[in-house]
Design a protein around this motif. Sequence first.
Motif, PDB file in Angstrom:
ATOM      1  N   TRP A  90       6.417   3.071  -1.572  1.00  0.00           N
ATOM      2  CA  TRP A  90       6.564   4.465  -2.001  1.00  0.00           C
ATOM      3  C   TRP A  90       7.331   5.263  -0.949  1.00  0.00           C
ATOM      4  CZ3 TRP A  90       5.536   2.898  -6.402  1.00  0.00           C
ATOM      5  CH2 TRP A  90       4.384   2.187  -6.737  1.00  0.00           C
ATOM      6  N   GLU A 130      -3.408  -4.265  -9.443  1.00  0.00           N
ATOM      7  CA  GLU A 130      -2.339  -3.940  -8.490  1.00  0.00           C
ATOM      8  C   GLU A 130      -2.685  -2.682  -7.698  1.00  0.00           C
ATOM      9  OE1 GLU A 130       2.502  -3.377  -8.390  1.00  0.00           O
ATOM     10  OE2 GLU A 130       1.356  -2.339  -9.955  1.00  0.00           O
ATOM     11  N   CYS A 131      -3.358  -1.752  -8.328  1.00  0.00           N
ATOM     12  CA  CYS A 131      -3.733  -0.497  -7.682  1.00  0.00           C
ATOM     13  C   CYS A 131      -4.801  -0.720  -6.611  1.00  0.00           C
ATOM     14  CB  CYS A 131      -4.242   0.466  -8.751  1.00  0.00           C
ATOM     15  SG  CYS A 131      -4.437   2.168  -8.214  1.00  0.00           S
ATOM     16  N   THR A 180      -0.733   0.803 -17.739  1.00  0.00           N
ATOM     17  CA  THR A 180      -0.221   1.212 -16.430  1.00  0.00           C
ATOM     18  C   THR A 180      -0.961   2.459 -15.939  1.00  0.00           C
ATOM     19  OG1 THR A 180       1.534   2.571 -17.428  1.00  0.00           O
ATOM     20  CG2 THR A 180       2.077   0.278 -16.876  1.00  0.00           C
ATOM     21  N   THR A 240       4.549   6.986  -8.485  1.00  0.00           N
ATOM     22  CA  THR A 240       3.882   5.797  -7.948  1.00  0.00           C
ATOM     23  C   THR A 240       3.106   5.179  -9.108  1.00  0.00           C
ATOM     24  OG1 THR A 240       2.031   7.180  -7.188  1.00  0.00           O
ATOM     25  CG2 THR A 240       3.746   6.709  -5.602  1.00  0.00           C
ATOM     26  N   TYR A 289       0.819  -1.216   0.000  1.00  0.00           N
ATOM     27  CA  TYR A 289       0.000   0.000   0.000  1.00  0.00           C
ATOM     28  C   TYR A 289       0.850   1.264   0.000  1.00  0.00           C
ATOM     29  CZ  TYR A 289      -3.371   3.446   1.843  1.00  0.00           C
ATOM     30  OH  TYR A 289      -4.156   4.555   2.043  1.00  0.00           O
ATOM     31  N   TYR A 333      -2.563   8.840  -5.092  1.00  0.00           N
ATOM     32  CA  TYR A 333      -3.185   7.523  -4.890  1.00  0.00           C
ATOM     33  C   TYR A 333      -4.273   7.600  -3.818  1.00  0.00           C
ATOM     34  CZ  TYR A 333      -3.130   2.419  -3.903  1.00  0.00           C
ATOM     35  OH  TYR A 333      -3.455   1.101  -3.712  1.00  0.00           O
ATOM     36  N   PHE A 349       1.486   2.016 -11.116  1.00  0.00           N
ATOM     37  CA  PHE A 349       0.927   0.678 -10.948  1.00  0.00           C
ATOM     38  C   PHE A 349       0.835   0.005 -12.313  1.00  0.00           C
ATOM     39  CE2 PHE A 349      -0.501   3.273  -7.479  1.00  0.00           C
ATOM     40  CZ  PHE A 349      -0.396   2.440  -6.369  1.00  0.00           C
ATOM     41  N   ARG A 350       1.116  -1.287 -12.357  1.00  0.00           N
ATOM     42  CA  ARG A 350       1.130  -1.972 -13.658  1.00  0.00           C
ATOM     43  C   ARG A 350      -0.263  -2.120 -14.253  1.00  0.00           C
ATOM     44  NH1 ARG A 350       2.662  -6.183 -10.131  1.00  0.00           N
ATOM     45  NH2 ARG A 350       1.026  -7.763  -9.830  1.00  0.00           N
TER      46      ARG A 350
END
Length: 267
Positions: A24, A211-212, A253, A204, A20, A151, A206-207
């Motif tokens: 980062w 994943e996010c 992404t 940051t 989470y 995020y 995310f793929r």
Amino acid sequence: MSAAPAAHDVWDVGAGYEAYIGRWSRRVAREVVGWLGVGPHARWLDVGCGTGALGDAIAAQAAPALVVGLDRSMGFVAHAHARAGGAHAAFVVADAQALPVRDGAFDAVTSALVLNFVADPAQMVAELARAARPGAPVALYVWDYADGMEYIRRFWDAARALDPAAAALDEAVRFPVCAPGPLAALLEGAGLASVEVRPVEVPTVFRDFAECWAPFLAGQGPAPAYAMALPEDRRAALRVAFRAALPVSADGTIPLRARAWAARGLR
């Protein structure tokens, strides 16, 4: 829609936190350690060490004689200890507002993403200052929840659009201390000199959306705890709204950025 769940900040499972926020935080930690410029063989104190993001950066970049990590979460302390290894790190379960250390025992005192979660931030900063030797740097960083941590910001914007009662749980509302003025005032109030506050921005990315979204299902931290407290149908609606609020690149992404406020002063 019914009232939002009460604020319940969960900090226990290291792997969930790493997915989470921890990963980062590690990027910010590298910038902050470099900014401090502490020489080798110093004794460092890492208050609210969490899963070890800041302590790992200190070990990798500063050639310390010792890094002592303190955290109230037994789960996080165990995770940090398992990651760290080596003879130059020690970990203790302790309260950031009542540090079990001698006055002036450390050459550098640091804290990452903890200040806004303690009951008395001024008391915590006073304890950080107390633990530092005269002339030593005292530093901390927190997320810019109001505007810079995309995020989390996009999550709460989606949650509030579905349920205005969620506004009371939004970190931007709960933690006004996470801004340059309040941070500088706290450090100066603790008697620290040459206080500076600067932004640190990191990507940051995310793929994909899976994943996010997955970290919100692990329940570690305010937003994930909120998501997991919702009934299944409301959580599904939040998932859809959150996904719609995210930018998506041509390759699938999700490119976001995170800004932290880093503050330092001298004992």
